[in-house]
Design a protein around this motif. Structure first.
Motif, mmCIF file in Angstrom:
data_model
loop_
_atom_site.group_PDB
_atom_site.id
_atom_site.type_symbol
_atom_site.label_atom_id
_atom_site.label_comp_id
_atom_site.label_asym_id
_atom_site.label_seq_id
_atom_site.Cartn_x
_atom_site.Cartn_y
_atom_site.Cartn_z
ATOM 1 N N ALA A 293 0.832 -1.206 0.000
ATOM 2 C CA ALA A 293 0.000 0.000 0.000
ATOM 3 C C ALA A 293 0.868 1.259 0.000
ATOM 4 C CB ALA A 293 -0.925 -0.015 1.214
ATOM 5 N N LEU A 294 1.928 1.244 0.790
ATOM 6 C CA LEU A 294 2.816 2.410 0.838
ATOM 7 C C LEU A 294 3.521 2.620 -0.494
ATOM 8 C CD1 LEU A 294 4.145 4.681 2.446
ATOM 9 C CD2 LEU A 294 5.857 3.018 3.220
ATOM 10 N N VAL A 295 3.991 1.525 -1.092
ATOM 11 C CA VAL A 295 4.659 1.609 -2.394
ATOM 12 C C VAL A 295 3.722 2.228 -3.432
ATOM 13 C CG1 VAL A 295 5.494 0.208 -4.327
ATOM 14 C CG2 VAL A 295 6.320 -0.245 -2.008
ATOM 15 N N ARG A 296 2.469 1.771 -3.434
ATOM 16 C CA ARG A 296 1.518 2.279 -4.427
ATOM 17 C C ARG A 296 1.160 3.735 -4.157
ATOM 18 N NH1 ARG A 296 -1.591 -3.439 -3.746
ATOM 19 N NH2 ARG A 296 -0.254 -4.632 -5.168
ATOM 20 N N ASP A 297 1.068 4.115 -2.880
ATOM 21 C CA ASP A 297 0.811 5.519 -2.560
ATOM 22 C C ASP A 297 1.938 6.410 -3.067
ATOM 23 O OD1 ASP A 297 -1.589 5.033 -1.340
ATOM 24 O OD2 ASP A 297 -0.810 5.131 0.712
ATOM 25 N N ILE A 298 3.164 5.988 -2.844
ATOM 26 C CA ILE A 298 4.313 6.788 -3.274
ATOM 27 C C ILE A 298 4.397 6.852 -4.784
ATOM 28 C CG2 ILE A 298 6.841 6.852 -3.322
ATOM 29 C CD1 ILE A 298 6.775 5.770 -0.433
ATOM 30 N N ARG A 299 4.249 5.697 -5.438
ATOM 31 C CA ARG A 299 4.344 5.674 -6.894
ATOM 32 C C ARG A 299 3.235 6.503 -7.544
ATOM 33 N NH1 ARG A 299 3.485 0.358 -8.113
ATOM 34 N NH2 ARG A 299 5.651 -0.211 -7.718
ATOM 35 N N GLY A 300 2.053 6.496 -6.937
ATOM 36 C CA GLY A 300 0.908 7.196 -7.518
ATOM 37 C C GLY A 300 0.738 8.611 -7.035
ATOM 38 N N SER A 301 1.688 9.113 -6.255
ATOM 39 C CA SER A 301 1.560 10.458 -5.706
ATOM 40 C C SER A 301 1.821 11.519 -6.778
ATOM 41 C CB SER A 301 2.512 10.646 -4.522
ATOM 42 O OG SER A 301 3.862 10.502 -4.932
ATOM 43 N N ALA A 302 1.404 12.751 -6.465
ATOM 44 C CA ALA A 302 1.531 13.857 -7.421
ATOM 45 C C ALA A 302 3.000 14.101 -7.770
ATOM 46 C CB ALA A 302 0.916 15.116 -6.835
ATOM 47 N N ARG A 303 3.238 14.398 -9.047
ATOM 48 C CA ARG A 303 4.611 14.552 -9.543
ATOM 49 C C ARG A 303 4.868 15.993 -9.965
ATOM 50 N NH1 ARG A 303 2.519 10.121 -12.244
ATOM 51 N NH2 ARG A 303 2.439 11.253 -14.220
ATOM 52 N N LEU A 304 6.127 16.366 -9.890
ATOM 53 C CA LEU A 304 6.553 17.655 -10.401
ATOM 54 C C LEU A 304 6.395 17.685 -11.925
ATOM 55 C CD1 LEU A 304 9.818 18.153 -8.317
ATOM 56 C CD2 LEU A 304 7.796 19.646 -8.238
ATOM 57 N N PRO A 305 6.265 18.862 -12.516
ATOM 58 C CA PRO A 305 6.187 18.953 -13.984
ATOM 59 C C PRO A 305 7.404 18.297 -14.631
ATOM 60 C CG PRO A 305 5.640 21.058 -12.988
ATOM 61 C CD PRO A 305 6.132 20.183 -11.874
ATOM 62 N N GLY A 306 7.153 17.487 -15.658
ATOM 63 C CA GLY A 306 8.224 16.841 -16.403
ATOM 64 C C GLY A 306 8.669 15.505 -15.837
ATOM 65 N N GLU A 308 8.040 11.762 -15.232
ATOM 66 C CA GLU A 308 7.154 10.748 -15.793
ATOM 67 C C GLU A 308 6.754 9.696 -14.772
ATOM 68 O OE1 GLU A 308 8.803 9.001 -19.281
ATOM 69 O OE2 GLU A 308 8.921 10.897 -20.382
ATOM 70 N N ARG A 309 7.668 9.392 -13.815
ATOM 71 C CA ARG A 309 7.360 8.326 -12.862
ATOM 72 C C ARG A 309 8.143 8.546 -11.579
ATOM 73 N NH1 ARG A 309 7.466 1.703 -13.633
ATOM 74 N NH2 ARG A 309 7.525 1.209 -11.404
ATOM 75 N N ILE A 310 7.523 8.247 -10.467
ATOM 76 C CA ILE A 310 8.216 8.210 -9.183
ATOM 77 C C ILE A 310 8.649 6.772 -8.926
ATOM 78 C CG2 ILE A 310 7.959 8.464 -6.686
ATOM 79 C CD1 ILE A 310 6.045 10.789 -7.254
ATOM 80 N N TRP A 311 9.946 6.608 -8.699
ATOM 81 C CA TRP A 311 10.505 5.261 -8.510
ATOM 82 C C TRP A 311 10.712 4.968 -7.028
ATOM 83 C CZ3 TRP A 311 11.147 1.979 -12.579
ATOM 84 C CH2 TRP A 311 11.158 2.526 -13.865
ATOM 85 N N LEU A 312 10.529 3.726 -6.664
ATOM 86 C CA LEU A 312 10.875 3.241 -5.329
ATOM 87 C C LEU A 312 12.276 2.645 -5.372
ATOM 88 C CD1 LEU A 312 8.823 3.309 -2.890
ATOM 89 C CD2 LEU A 312 7.741 3.495 -5.149
ATOM 90 N N PRO A 313 13.015 2.686 -4.286
ATOM 91 C CA PRO A 313 14.338 2.049 -4.274
ATOM 92 C C PRO A 313 14.235 0.566 -4.647
ATOM 93 C CG PRO A 313 14.055 3.399 -2.313
ATOM 94 C CD PRO A 313 12.720 3.347 -2.994
ATOM 95 N N GLY A 314 15.043 0.162 -5.600
ATOM 96 C CA GLY A 314 15.077 -1.235 -6.020
ATOM 97 C C GLY A 314 14.216 -1.557 -7.214
#
Length: 364
Positions: A293-306, A308-314
């Motif tokens: 759940a935490l991984v998905r929250d972080i990956r799906g969180s709002a991103r800065l302009p430009g 494309e994806r928020i990555w988790l370690p690993g």
């Protein structure tokens, strides 16, 4: 990576490494264990710690700097701790024993800490932290680097190394969260691979002794690696070295032997690994669901302009392993040429290309 890099299946790479190590005098079983770990390093994309290191290991073996028949043993022990003496053998062997010991002890004690002394360079940190994942445990690994490239904050004398940390946390449906980082902006292995490929370093990796950016990896011996986060990275390097080196009676500070330049002196490299049994703190499945759940929250969180994806370690090494397991490990032409020369000098088979559906090796 060069487009004309040779692609080698993981299992074929493991056989090549094992064959070269055996030709250099390493006992067959030990050669297979080390080769499996080195090939795994390449599969996850730790290119500065896999087959790239083979010529250096063989050079040390042939110079007498490695004990080919070490008596790896536990020299101090309590229910939740152990100290492993690597007897100056290949570093992978001693750290593997330490990881297995920590995992076994954590099953009964909940947590276990194992240190290593009289070890050697053992590849990327995450190899050993990841070993805990198969046992529903969290793994944490620390090490003293195999050469000093980092001065104290504000200093010029090289008294510290890259001193890495790795933490591996299991998840459920998501890939495990695996942090693997040096306490310097770049690990020295990345500098060495850049030099071999003839590629410049980005600004921010190293400075010269006047504090000016150094981007030519061929001049790395003249420079200083920069710590992550300024003085905070220096503090982490110091503390990790105290835990992985000084606590174990292993080398730290001025005692560290530069294994890039000295092939004969025992390095007395220190490492440490902690295993945490998740079941000692609650239900394993529930923990993994919360990680997912935490991984998905972080990956799906709002991103800065430009972005494309928020990555988790690993995540990127997980995807890289899938890609390389399917397509093979890329071996750049300069490295392939060096490996061919090494194999020829030892009378071992050269590294070939893809030959059939070869399964990727698994760490043991």
């Amino acid at each position: 990576m060069s487009g004309d890099a040779l692609r080698v299946p993981g299992a074929a790479l493991r056989r090549f490494i094992a064959g070269v190590l055996a030709a250099a005098g390493v006992p067959e079983e030990d050669a297979g264990i080390v080769a499996g770990l080195m090939a795994e390093a390449d599969l996850i994309g730790a290119d500065g710690h896999g087959v790239f290191r083979l010529p250096q290991y063989v050079r040390r073996i042939r110079a007498g700097g490695i004990n080919l028949r070490p008596r790896i043993r536990i020299v101090a022990e309590r229910p939740a701790s152990a100290l492993v003496d690597g007897d100056n053998g290949l570093g992978h062997l001693a750290v593997r024993v330490a990881a297995q010991t920590a995992i076994a002890k954590a099953r009964s004690q909940g947590v276990a800490w194992c240190g290593v002394r009289n070890g050697n360079h053992a590849g990327p940190a995450s190899l050993y932290a990841r070993m805990a994942l198969a046992h529903d445990m969290i793994g944490l690994y620390l090490a003293v680097g195999s050469a000093n490239h980092l001065p104290p904050w504000g200093g010029l004398e090289l008294l510290l190394s890259t001193n890495p940390i790795a933490v591996a946390v299991p998840a459920g449906e998501e890939p495990p969260v695996v942090l693997d980082m040096a306490t310097t902006v770049a690990a020295y292995g990345k500098v060495k691979t850049r030099a071999q490929r003839g590629e410049p370093m980005p600004e921010g990796w190293m400075v010269d002794r006047e504090g000016r950016p150094l981007t030519d990896p061929r001049r790395a011996a003249e420079g200083l690696l920069l710590p992550i986060g300024g003085y905070k990275g220096y503090g982490l390097a110091l503390v990790f070295g105290l835990l992985a080196g000084t606590l174990n009676g292993a080398a730290m500070g001025r005692e560290v032997v530069d294994f890039n330049a000295d092939d004969t002196t025992p390095t007395n490299t220190g490492q440490a690994i902690l295993a945490i049994d998740i079941a000692a703190f609650g239900e394993v499945a529930a923990f993994k669901r919360r990680v997912d759940a935490l991984v998905r929250d972080i990956r799906g969180s709002a991103r800065l302009p430009g972005v494309e994806r928020i990555w988790l370690p690993g995540e990127q090494s997980h995807l890289r392993r899938e890609e390389r397991a399917a397509r093979g490990v890329p071996i750049p032409p300069p490295l392939r040429a060096e490996l061919d020369r090494l194999a020829d000098a030892l009378g071992a088979p050269r590294l070939g290309g893809i030959s059939g559906a070869d399964a990727a090796p698994q760490i043991r």
